[in-house]
Design a protein around this motif. Sequence first.
Motif, PDB file in Angstrom:
ATOM      1  N   ARG A  99      15.706  14.079  13.143  1.00  0.00           N
ATOM      2  CA  ARG A  99      16.007  15.378  13.747  1.00  0.00           C
ATOM      3  C   ARG A  99      14.873  15.783  14.693  1.00  0.00           C
ATOM      4  O   ARG A  99      13.996  16.574  14.352  1.00  0.00           O
ATOM      5  N   PHE A 100      14.877  15.208  15.883  1.00  0.00           N
ATOM      6  CA  PHE A 100      13.870  15.531  16.884  1.00  0.00           C
ATOM      7  C   PHE A 100      14.419  15.171  18.259  1.00  0.00           C
ATOM      8  O   PHE A 100      15.386  14.416  18.385  1.00  0.00           O
ATOM      9  N   HIS A 101      13.813  15.747  19.297  1.00  0.00           N
ATOM     10  CA  HIS A 101      14.227  15.477  20.669  1.00  0.00           C
ATOM     11  C   HIS A 101      13.561  14.197  21.161  1.00  0.00           C
ATOM     12  O   HIS A 101      12.352  14.014  21.015  1.00  0.00           O
ATOM     13  N   ARG A 102      14.339  13.334  21.752  1.00  0.00           N
ATOM     14  CA  ARG A 102      13.822  12.058  22.250  1.00  0.00           C
ATOM     15  C   ARG A 102      13.325  12.236  23.683  1.00  0.00           C
ATOM     16  O   ARG A 102      14.103  12.213  24.634  1.00  0.00           O
ATOM     17  N   VAL A 103      12.028  12.425  23.807  1.00  0.00           N
ATOM     18  CA  VAL A 103      11.422  12.698  25.107  1.00  0.00           C
ATOM     19  C   VAL A 103      10.329  11.675  25.384  1.00  0.00           C
ATOM     20  O   VAL A 103       9.874  10.954  24.492  1.00  0.00           O
ATOM     21  N   LEU A 104       9.907  11.606  26.641  1.00  0.00           N
ATOM     22  CA  LEU A 104       8.769  10.770  27.014  1.00  0.00           C
ATOM     23  C   LEU A 104       7.510  11.339  26.365  1.00  0.00           C
ATOM     24  O   LEU A 104       7.380  12.548  26.193  1.00  0.00           O
ATOM     25  N   LEU A 105       6.582  10.465  26.029  1.00  0.00           N
ATOM     26  CA  LEU A 105       5.420  10.915  25.263  1.00  0.00           C
ATOM     27  C   LEU A 105       4.129  10.345  25.835  1.00  0.00           C
ATOM     28  O   LEU A 105       4.039   9.156  26.136  1.00  0.00           O
ATOM     29  N   MET A 106       3.135  11.218  25.992  1.00  0.00           N
ATOM     30  CA  MET A 106       1.769  10.796  26.265  1.00  0.00           C
ATOM     31  C   MET A 106       0.886  11.397  25.183  1.00  0.00           C
ATOM     32  O   MET A 106       0.972  12.593  24.895  1.00  0.00           O
ATOM     33  N   LEU A 107       0.070  10.574  24.561  1.00  0.00           N
ATOM     34  CA  LEU A 107      -0.828  11.054  23.521  1.00  0.00           C
ATOM     35  C   LEU A 107      -2.097  10.224  23.536  1.00  0.00           C
ATOM     36  O   LEU A 107      -2.150   9.154  24.150  1.00  0.00           O
ATOM     37  N   GLY A 108      -3.114  10.725  22.879  1.00  0.00           N
ATOM     38  CA  GLY A 108      -4.365   9.993  22.858  1.00  0.00           C
ATOM     39  C   GLY A 108      -5.355  10.598  21.899  1.00  0.00           C
ATOM     40  O   GLY A 108      -5.042  11.530  21.148  1.00  0.00           O
ATOM     41  N   SER A 109      -6.551  10.065  21.922  1.00  0.00           N
ATOM     42  CA  SER A 109      -7.592  10.505  21.001  1.00  0.00           C
ATOM     43  C   SER A 109      -8.941  10.408  21.689  1.00  0.00           C
ATOM     44  O   SER A 109      -9.107   9.706  22.687  1.00  0.00           O
ATOM     45  N   SER A 110      -9.890  11.135  21.133  1.00  0.00           N
ATOM     46  CA  SER A 110     -11.256  11.127  21.641  1.00  0.00           C
ATOM     47  C   SER A 110     -12.197  10.868  20.484  1.00  0.00           C
ATOM     48  O   SER A 110     -11.982  11.364  19.372  1.00  0.00           O
ATOM     49  N   ALA A 111     -13.233  10.091  20.739  1.00  0.00           N
ATOM     50  CA  ALA A 111     -14.198   9.800  19.682  1.00  0.00           C
ATOM     51  C   ALA A 111     -14.861  11.069  19.170  1.00  0.00           C
ATOM     52  O   ALA A 111     -15.287  11.140  18.018  1.00  0.00           O
ATOM     53  N   GLU A 112     -14.941  12.078  20.026  1.00  0.00           N
ATOM     54  CA  GLU A 112     -15.538  13.349  19.614  1.00  0.00           C
ATOM     55  C   GLU A 112     -14.447  14.409  19.586  1.00  0.00           C
ATOM     56  O   GLU A 112     -14.520  15.438  20.245  1.00  0.00           O
ATOM     57  N   ASP A 113     -13.408  14.132  18.817  1.00  0.00           N
ATOM     58  CA  ASP A 113     -12.292  15.056  18.695  1.00  0.00           C
ATOM     59  C   ASP A 113     -12.755  16.385  18.111  1.00  0.00           C
ATOM     60  O   ASP A 113     -13.811  16.477  17.491  1.00  0.00           O
ATOM     61  N   GLY A 114     -11.929  17.410  18.289  1.00  0.00           N
ATOM     62  CA  GLY A 114     -12.296  18.736  17.809  1.00  0.00           C
ATOM     63  C   GLY A 114     -12.605  18.778  16.330  1.00  0.00           C
ATOM     64  O   GLY A 114     -13.459  19.548  15.882  1.00  0.00           O
ATOM     65  N   LEU A 115     -11.925  17.943  15.533  1.00  0.00           N
ATOM     66  CA  LEU A 115     -12.173  17.923  14.097  1.00  0.00           C
ATOM     67  C   LEU A 115     -13.601  17.495  13.790  1.00  0.00           C
ATOM     68  O   LEU A 115     -14.277  18.082  12.945  1.00  0.00           O
ATOM     69  N   ILE A 116     -14.079  16.469  14.505  1.00  0.00           N
ATOM     70  CA  ILE A 116     -15.432  15.973  14.277  1.00  0.00           C
ATOM     71  C   ILE A 116     -16.464  16.986  14.750  1.00  0.00           C
ATOM     72  O   ILE A 116     -17.441  17.283  14.054  1.00  0.00           O
ATOM     73  N   SER A 117     -16.259  17.537  15.950  1.00  0.00           N
ATOM     74  CA  SER A 117     -17.233  18.499  16.471  1.00  0.00           C
ATOM     75  C   SER A 117     -17.247  19.767  15.630  1.00  0.00           C
ATOM     76  O   SER A 117     -18.301  20.369  15.417  1.00  0.00           O
ATOM     77  N   ARG A 118     -16.079  20.180  15.126  1.00  0.00           N
ATOM     78  CA  ARG A 118     -16.024  21.357  14.255  1.00  0.00           C
ATOM     79  C   ARG A 118     -16.823  21.108  12.976  1.00  0.00           C
ATOM     80  O   ARG A 118     -17.592  21.955  12.531  1.00  0.00           O
ATOM     81  N   ALA A 119     -16.657  19.923  12.410  1.00  0.00           N
ATOM     82  CA  ALA A 119     -17.390  19.602  11.189  1.00  0.00           C
ATOM     83  C   ALA A 119     -18.894  19.604  11.436  1.00  0.00           C
ATOM     84  O   ALA A 119     -19.675  20.088  10.617  1.00  0.00           O
ATOM     85  N   LYS A 120     -19.316  19.077  12.596  1.00  0.00           N
ATOM     86  CA  LYS A 120     -20.745  19.060  12.903  1.00  0.00           C
ATOM     87  C   LYS A 120     -21.271  20.471  13.138  1.00  0.00           C
ATOM     88  O   LYS A 120     -22.411  20.786  12.782  1.00  0.00           O
ATOM     89  N   ASN A 121     -20.447  21.328  13.738  1.00  0.00           N
ATOM     90  CA  ASN A 121     -20.866  22.717  13.930  1.00  0.00           C
ATOM     91  C   ASN A 121     -21.095  23.405  12.597  1.00  0.00           C
ATOM     92  O   ASN A 121     -21.994  24.234  12.448  1.00  0.00           O
ATOM     93  N   ILE A 122     -20.268  23.067  11.614  1.00  0.00           N
ATOM     94  CA  ILE A 122     -20.431  23.651  10.285  1.00  0.00           C
ATOM     95  C   ILE A 122     -21.739  23.176   9.660  1.00  0.00           C
ATOM     96  O   ILE A 122     -22.470  23.950   9.041  1.00  0.00           O
TER      97      ILE A 122
END
Length: 354
Positions: free
Chosen positions: A77-100
Amino acid sequence: MSKQKAQEQAVSLGLELGCSSLELEQLLICLRQKSAESINAAQTKLLAVSGPLQAWSPVVDGVMVKEQPLAALRSGRFHRVLLMLGSSAEDGLISRAKNIKNFEQLQGRAESKTAFYEALSNSLGGDDSNVFVKEAATWFYSLQHSPTPSGYSVFSRALENATRDFFITCPSVEMASFWATSTRSAVYMYHLPQDMVHTSVDYSSPLDVQYVFGLPHVPEMRELFTSTERTLSLQIMSYMANFIKSGNPNLPLSVSGESFSELLPPWPQFLPHPNGQNYKELSPSLSNLKNLQAHQCSFWSQYVPVLSSTTGKFLSTNSIGENKPSEAPKTEPLSDFSSLVTQTKPKTEKDAYS
């Protein structure tokens, strides 16, 4: 996230900001009067207590979000669309954890670094806090680093890399593979490597986001970036603009048959088979690579599920809800996974992983 957990987090945030009402409408009115800076500071303080990987997420309320996203994906149950996605070595999760971690240090808590990495380590055990998974992840990722005078340095890098793969990189690869297989739509994936993270000014947003939105070209910020970074930003902006217009980062318009490969290196599709898992590396060379973190993702997708299922009976829950080993399990190594691990000499710093 459940409605109850979301409400509990909102109440905790409100109390930290002086919004003491337990009535949700009054709580929202109070929170909306606070500045973004004060809300972010309060959130950082709360996460320093609850753990750096606690986060806000969509709430299944039956109205706006009617079911768990994973259930919708599995049922088609989802729309079948073109997709662009990616990741960064310094993603927000990692930088947020370091800020903490930095926040804790500013508060004068000398043990903050130990507590920070303990939180990362515990998160790798999954929802059930499987201590065997945590130990296996620490061991596996320690193999990537040569011994150094500081065993703790190897330990910390291993945990950061494991956290990055478990929460960010491998889920991105899994989503790309699922989408390409299930929808037959074009999928384009990118990754910004770790050696790029330290070449630019440090901001709260990941570097790929800075490039996409043209931060290196803002007059006030221009001199903080190198000419190479400014060029790379223009190229990435062109890729993104092309994809928005045509669904293809290589073509500016869907009706155009002309490729601008002389200006932009071609960006191949991600295809759901081992020889087709292409991705664009967001670095000055804009190289096309394959099989992003393949061995590491195999660890999480193949080895860890088997380890979890075979060690569950050896875990006992203590008084605070953590799963601890009741006796050492006797398990045979996985033949499929063992080929992924390069055997190295025992490290003299093994005590750093205990």
